[in-house]
Design an enzyme around this catalytic site. Structure first.
Site, mmCIF file in Angstrom:
data_model
loop_
_atom_site.group_PDB
_atom_site.id
_atom_site.type_symbol
_atom_site.label_atom_id
_atom_site.label_comp_id
_atom_site.label_asym_id
_atom_site.label_seq_id
_atom_site.Cartn_x
_atom_site.Cartn_y
_atom_site.Cartn_z
ATOM 1 N N THR A 36 0.764 -1.091 -0.109
ATOM 2 C CA THR A 36 -0.143 0.024 -0.031
ATOM 3 C C THR A 36 0.812 1.191 0.039
ATOM 4 O O THR A 36 2.181 1.185 0.366
ATOM 5 C CB THR A 36 -1.058 0.146 1.471
ATOM 6 O OG1 THR A 36 -0.058 0.356 2.333
ATOM 7 C CG2 THR A 36 -1.532 -1.140 1.380
ATOM 8 N N CYS A 37 0.314 2.394 -0.375
ATOM 9 C CA CYS A 37 1.017 3.530 -0.315
ATOM 10 C C CYS A 37 0.568 4.272 0.998
ATOM 11 O O CYS A 37 0.446 5.804 1.193
ATOM 12 C CB CYS A 37 0.619 4.634 -1.358
ATOM 13 S SG CYS A 37 -0.696 4.734 -1.882
ATOM 14 N N SER A 38 0.228 3.687 1.988
ATOM 15 C CA SER A 38 -0.352 4.274 3.367
ATOM 16 C C SER A 38 0.623 3.605 4.612
ATOM 17 O O SER A 38 1.267 2.555 4.351
ATOM 18 C CB SER A 38 -1.853 3.789 3.617
ATOM 19 O OG SER A 38 -2.061 3.997 5.003
ATOM 20 N N ALA A 136 5.356 7.207 0.340
ATOM 21 C CA ALA A 136 5.586 6.078 1.455
ATOM 22 C C ALA A 136 5.039 4.733 1.119
ATOM 23 O O ALA A 136 4.052 4.973 0.368
ATOM 24 C CB ALA A 136 4.665 6.872 2.502
#
Length: 410
Positions: A36-38, A136
């Site tokens: 994920t980009c979280s 991120a």
């Protein structure tokens, strides 16, 4: 502006169902990446922990800390708390108030210590933006050990009964509703006819260097009528080309050009440069470029339109030597601070009497702050800019392809 931490509560169940189905479809010995980009552990480590417990003995978490030498990472979390819509923090499910317990579920929190020791969540990796100037990302790699059994749940059955639907959520991160997918046309890459025909005129207008890989551009329609023209890497182009009949590609690529509302739709000026793709085209597009001064930059960022009478003599001279055609212009400026040079590159539309920069409010704030303008002044500038935009009925950010501004009148 509608984002809040509570959205993760709704996303977690969707992500868990997707990952669960991926594990079920994986062949024994196969690998599956969950990424994920979280940075929210509710969407990351809690998902991994739930999968490892659900398929215990059938899957394992692969240690990938040494797979990408040179990439700076940190291990996955083994302790975390969760945050609600209003940034309230809960360290355990017992702290969650009754009215929130339908959203914040027990599996969002870390499992007990003895279970944690078996899961080895530290084998996941996290990439932090400030470590190497990236976005991120969270990454976990699963290996399937043997055939797994189907996981039966109400959510799983519901999602399988409605394969053509997606789940959305409101601002509170709750109240699911279902919406049909929008049917997309397939992507079409530029062919030799497009490159030597339609693209040739555009290329001459912008002075595109011959080394530019035009065959990596694509649209969802014929090249000379597509609303947007996108660009992808050569490797992604090969993946798409080889799998067009097997995989439905919903969204990809960086938007380079956007069609405007100029009266002559086939005119070379009817395509303007997109700010989204300026980093790609910057070194290839040699014409329609101007180097601006600091006061020009401040004027451009402070107003929806800047009339030619208000630009510096340097810019006026460059305009005299440029084609008088309406169309996109690449503006460049270099900020020099503390022995560093920070290039600023943005797209502006050259109208009959003024410039219109295609720069979002957030980027304007950032650029103005680099010029050492104080925050209160910047906020005043953006407030006045918003009033200007509303008065001229212009959208502030490019990309609203169904509401393109009639920029030929500027």
């Amino acid at each position: 502006k509608k984002w809040n931490p509570g959205h993760a509560f709704s996303l977690q169940s969707i992500q868990l169902r997707i990952a669960t189905r991926g594990i079920q479809l994986l062949a024994p010995g196969g690998l599956m990446v969950y990424s994920t980009c979280s940075m929210n552990p509710v969407e990351n480590e809690s998902i991994v922990a739930q999968l490892l417990q659900t398929f215990e003995g059938h899957i394992s978490l692969v240690d990938i800390s040494d797979k990408l030498p040179g990439l700076q990472t940190i291990p996955g979390l083994t302790k975390w708390c969760i945050m609600g819509k209003n940034k309230e923090v809960y360290n355990s499910y017992e702290e969650v108030p009754p009215h929130m317990q339908s959203l914040a579920r027990p599996n969002m929190f870390p499992p007990s210590q003895d279970i944690l020791e078996r899961l080895h969540l530290e084998r996941c990796i996290r990439l932090l933006p400030h470590h190497q100037n990236t976005g991120a990302f969270f990454v976990a790699l699963f290996r399937k050990l043997d055939k797994t059994v189907e996981v039966s749940s109400t959510q799983e059955e519901t999602s399988q009964k409605r394969p053509a639907e997606e789940i959305t959520f409101n601002e509170d991160g709750a109240n699911f509703k279902r919406a049909r997918y929008h049917r997309e046309n397939p992507f079409i890459f530029f062919n030799e006819k497009d490159i030597t025909g339609f693209w040739q005129e555009i290329s001459e207008f912008f002075g595109v260097d011959p080394s530019f890989p035009a065959d990596q551009m694509m649209t969802r329609h014929a090249a000379d009528s597509g609303r947007n023209i996108y660009f992808v890497s050569d490797s992604l182009k090969q993946i798409v080309t080889l799998n067009q009949d097997r995989i439905k590609f919903i969204n990809m690529g960086v938007r380079l050009l956007v069609r405007t509302d100029l009266r002559n739709d086939k005119d070379k000026r009817s395509l303007r440069l997109s700010q989204e793709g300026i980093a790609i085209v910057n070194k290839y597009f040699t014409k329609r470029r101007i180097v601006i001064e600091e006061q020009d930059l401040i004027n451009f960022l402070s107003h929806a339109f800047t009339h030619y009478a208000n630009v510096s003599q340097s810019v006026q001279k460059q305009l005299e030597n440029m084609s008088q055609d309406l169309g996109s212009t690449i503006c460049t400026f270099t900020i020099k601070q503390h022995n560093l040079e920070v290039p600023i590159i943005f797209v502006a539309w050259r109208g009959r009497s003024s410039f219109r920069p295609f720069v979002s409010h957030s980027s304007r704030k950032f650029y103005l702050s680099l010029l050492n303008i104080d925050h209160s002044t910047i906020n005043d500038i953006i407030e006045k800019l918003t009033i200007e935009e509303k008065a001229s009925n212009e959208p502030r950010i490019e990309g609203k392809t169904n509401n393109e501004p009639k920029i030929e009148d500027s």
